[in-house]
Motif scaffolding. Structure first.
Motif, PDB file in Angstrom:
ATOM      1  N   THR A 302     -16.757   8.673  -4.423  1.00  0.00           N
ATOM      2  CA  THR A 302     -16.619   7.223  -4.571  1.00  0.00           C
ATOM      3  C   THR A 302     -17.738   6.487  -3.841  1.00  0.00           C
ATOM      4  OG1 THR A 302     -15.120   7.106  -2.659  1.00  0.00           O
ATOM      5  CG2 THR A 302     -14.106   7.308  -4.848  1.00  0.00           C
ATOM      6  N   TYR A 426     -15.334  -1.887  -3.084  1.00  0.00           N
ATOM      7  CA  TYR A 426     -15.450  -2.091  -4.528  1.00  0.00           C
ATOM      8  C   TYR A 426     -15.264  -3.556  -4.906  1.00  0.00           C
ATOM      9  CZ  TYR A 426     -16.305   2.669  -5.924  1.00  0.00           C
ATOM     10  OH  TYR A 426     -16.920   3.880  -6.124  1.00  0.00           O
ATOM     11  N   VAL A 462     -22.620  -1.661 -11.358  1.00  0.00           N
ATOM     12  CA  VAL A 462     -21.272  -1.780 -11.922  1.00  0.00           C
ATOM     13  C   VAL A 462     -21.272  -1.362 -13.387  1.00  0.00           C
ATOM     14  CG1 VAL A 462     -19.466  -3.424 -12.580  1.00  0.00           C
ATOM     15  CG2 VAL A 462     -20.468  -3.535 -10.292  1.00  0.00           C
ATOM     16  N   GLY A 487     -15.753   2.194 -12.565  1.00  0.00           N
ATOM     17  CA  GLY A 487     -15.202   2.785 -11.352  1.00  0.00           C
ATOM     18  C   GLY A 487     -15.841   4.121 -11.050  1.00  0.00           C
ATOM     19  N   LYS A 488     -15.348   4.753 -10.027  1.00  0.00           N
ATOM     20  CA  LYS A 488     -15.877   6.066  -9.631  1.00  0.00           C
ATOM     21  C   LYS A 488     -14.751   6.897  -9.050  1.00  0.00           C
ATOM     22  CE  LYS A 488     -19.121   9.075  -9.248  1.00  0.00           C
ATOM     23  NZ  LYS A 488     -18.074  10.116  -9.405  1.00  0.00           N
ATOM     24  N   ALA A 509     -11.612   4.443  -7.492  1.00  0.00           N
ATOM     25  CA  ALA A 509     -11.756   3.029  -7.160  1.00  0.00           C
ATOM     26  C   ALA A 509     -12.614   2.377  -8.227  1.00  0.00           C
ATOM     27  CB  ALA A 509     -12.395   2.855  -5.786  1.00  0.00           C
ATOM     28  N   GLY A 510     -12.287   1.139  -8.571  1.00  0.00           N
ATOM     29  CA  GLY A 510     -13.061   0.477  -9.608  1.00  0.00           C
ATOM     30  C   GLY A 510     -12.711  -0.985  -9.764  1.00  0.00           C
ATOM     31  N   ALA A 520     -10.228  -5.606  -8.095  1.00  0.00           N
ATOM     32  CA  ALA A 520     -10.693  -4.323  -7.552  1.00  0.00           C
ATOM     33  C   ALA A 520      -9.483  -3.522  -7.099  1.00  0.00           C
ATOM     34  CB  ALA A 520     -11.650  -4.541  -6.384  1.00  0.00           C
ATOM     35  N   ALA A 522      -8.204   0.404  -5.443  1.00  0.00           N
ATOM     36  CA  ALA A 522      -8.498   1.723  -4.865  1.00  0.00           C
ATOM     37  C   ALA A 522      -7.200   2.519  -4.799  1.00  0.00           C
ATOM     38  CB  ALA A 522      -9.105   1.580  -3.475  1.00  0.00           C
TER      39      ALA A 522
END
Length: 578
Positions: A302, A426, A462, A487-488, A509-510, A520, A522
């Motif tokens: 992340t 994020y 992003v 997200g990641k 999270a994204g 946002a 997480a």
């Protein structure tokens, strides 16, 4: 002659007796005079205090504790009427009311107390004037106690805290002790504001108990209500999605945080396992911990967008740059991807989560510059929420970072964060590089914030993260139908003494929508025990559920190009069906 001696002897006896009586009277008078002087001059306070105990009375006017509500005024914590049942053992002894055995047995049965133990306690204290039998009893129990009409047993009005949302918002709202003092969560954080100040009336009474003089009146200061930033509807959705995932993957725990990108307001914060604040009997203490703000973890992949963003900001790469991901070594540590990717773009680095790609980007930067980027995103410091017990994580600006440490830092090792910190990071990316402190209170106006990265590069990163939830990315499970999501995912082994163990945690999270991020989120799933354990697989679906519900709940319009894509897909399926 003899008669004269006898007479003289008798006179001496009388004189002696008179002198003795006079001496005794003088002594008594002096003693009384000394005692009066002592009480009036040397120690008058004691006499005054004794007098006041007999004539001075104070009446206290209690105030109810203030409410805690969500952003839409849904009640999260309220005070309801309750009663304390107490006993005067002296009255019980004087009236011998303990002989009414059946009534006492009925009393202790309704109070869920042991009859023999409690009655023995009363009998052993014949001179004691007060002790509680039960606190915070319901009105129904109080009515039953009144009907028993036992001499020496009395009721006193008090209040009891009630939490309508139960376990859903337990960690965030917290709870009070039996005396109404906040000891966890928002109840403790805002205890002084919620408590208020009771009023008091002081007066003198006569021997018959009648008021003869009003000495002072102190008005009560009413408490204030607290309006939190969370949305109970969203809080419920978040908690249920998280709880289902933890159960499905046999994980030990999980946390999720939802943040408004443009204000920094915390819209939801959930943890599981949780507890019922209305009934905390036999609850293990570890369940009271707000894991989203206390528990830290190495966030894994992340963190990879930070390396890409830092390289763009410093200028070592451009948006169309290609990076060679050939494996390399530093001090015996081999940096390699699970599958060799060759020369790839920045988008592919994020989409395929290339360790080699981000490590090379990070190592191409001045160490101080790269480390400061993490600090600018809020790592290593509290989020500004003010929540009690919040951890600042583990991250040091001042330490000397080796090349090996910089390489592993680029993909989330060597730094520890909370779920709340990850959500703030994020939110900063979603706000196009503007960092804002998080708030647990509903804000009248959003804080100005501080720009830490350029809008152009942050927006570009992003958009790169959008590829993660598409086909070929590491978390297609995190996609939300009708919306563009960025997200990641991340998966990291947990550190133990001497290295890393077999347990790991999964994260996602994204932000969304990509064109104008509003929300946002997480998500952290701790120690999943199933065959599925990667962050995109365990945390991605939770993110998708929460994000999809949030966007719909707040009437955020779907992305136009997503609607078009879905429509073409539907048409194709219809033609195939024909």
């Amino acid at each position: 002659m003899a008669m004269s001696k006898v007479k003289k002897s008798a006179e001496n006896v009388v004189l002696w007796r008179v002198m003795l009586m006079i001496a005794v009277m003088v002594l008594v008078f002096c003693t009384l005079l000394a005692r009066a002087a002592y009480l009036q001059i040397i120690q008058p306070d004691e006499l005054r205090e004794q007098g006041e105990l007999r004539s001075l009375r104070s009446e206290s006017h209690q105030v109810q504790r203030g409410m805690i509500t969500d952003r839409n005024n849904f009640e999260l914590a309220v005070s309801v009427p309750a009663f304390a049942v107490w006993v005067d053992p002296k009255v019980v002894h004087d009236t011998k009311s303990w002989e009414q055995t059946e009534k006492w047995q009925a009393l202790f049965a309704v109070l869920d107390l042991d009859f023999k133990q409690e009655i023995a306690k009363i009998k052993k204290s014949p001179k004691k004037r007060f002790f509680y039998l039960k606190r915070q009893s319901s009105s129904a129990v109080a009515d039953y106690v009144r009907q028993l009409n036992l001499p020496g047993v009395y009721l006193r009005e008090e209040s009891k805290r009630f939490y309508p949302s139960g376990e859903i918002a337990a960690h965030l709202v917290g709870f009070t002790n039996i005396d109404g003092q906040g000891i966890e969560g928002a109840e403790k954080l805002f205890n002084q504001v919620l408590t208020g100040t009771p009023g008091e009336r002081t007066y003198q009474k006569d021997a018959k108990g009648r008021q003869v003089e009003l000495l002072s009146v102190k008005s009560a200061v009413p408490p204030k209500n607290i309006q939190l930033s969370i949305d109970q509807r969203l809080q419920s959705i978040t908690y249920r999605a998280l709880k289902a995932a933890v159960k499905s993957y046999a994980a030990s725990s999980g946390s999720a945080v939802v943040v408004d990108v443009h204000t920094g307001e915390i819209l939801a914060m959930a943890n599981t396992p949780s507890f019922n604040p209305n009934n905390r009997a036999n609850v293990n203490q570890h369940r009271f911990r707000n894991r989203a703000i206390t528990d830290v973890f190495e966030p894994g992949s992340t963190m990879k967008p930070v390396a890409v963003l830092s390289a763009l900001e410093f200028g070592t790469v451009k948006q169309d740059s290609i990076v060679d991901t050939t494996p390399f070594k530093i001090g015996g540590k081999r940096f390699a991807d699970p599958r060799f990717l060759g020369d790839i773009s920045l988008e592919t680095i994020i989409q395929r989560s290339s360790n080699v790609g981000v490590a090379k980007l990070a190592l191409g930067l001045p160490k101080d510059y790269f480390v400061v980027a993490f600090h600018e995103l809020g790592l290593g410091e509290v989020t500004g929420s003010g929540l009690l017990g919040e951890s600042s994580g583990m991250f040091s600006l001042s330490r000397r970072w080796s090349d090996l440490e910089i390489g592993t830092l680029s993909y989330g090792y060597g730094v520890a964060v909370t779920t709340l910190q990850l959500a703030k990071m994020y939110a900063t990316l979603g706000a196009k590089g503007v960092s804002r402190p998080l708030s647990i209170l509903k804000l009248p106006e959003p804080p100005e914030g501080k720009r830490v990265f350029s809008e152009k590069n942050t927006d570009f990163v992003v958009h790169l993260m959008e590829s993660v939830v598409k086909r070929g990315g590491t978390a297609p499970q995190a996609s939300v139908p009708g919306y563009r999501v960025a997200g990641k995912s991340g998966t990291a082994y947990k550190a133990i003494k001497g290295g890393y163990g077999d347990e790991l945690s999964g994260f996602f999270a994204g932000v969304a929508p990509v064109n104008d991020p509003q929300i946002a989120i997480a998500v952290m799933i701790n120690e999943p025990q199933s065959d599925v354990f990667h962050g995109g697989e365990v945390a991605g679906p939770v993110f998708a559920k929460i994000m999809g519900s949030t966007l719909q709940l707040y009437n955020i319009a779907p992305d136009e190009n997503q609607i078009e894509t879905l429509s073409r897909k539907d048409l194709k399926e219809d033609k195939h069906g024909l």
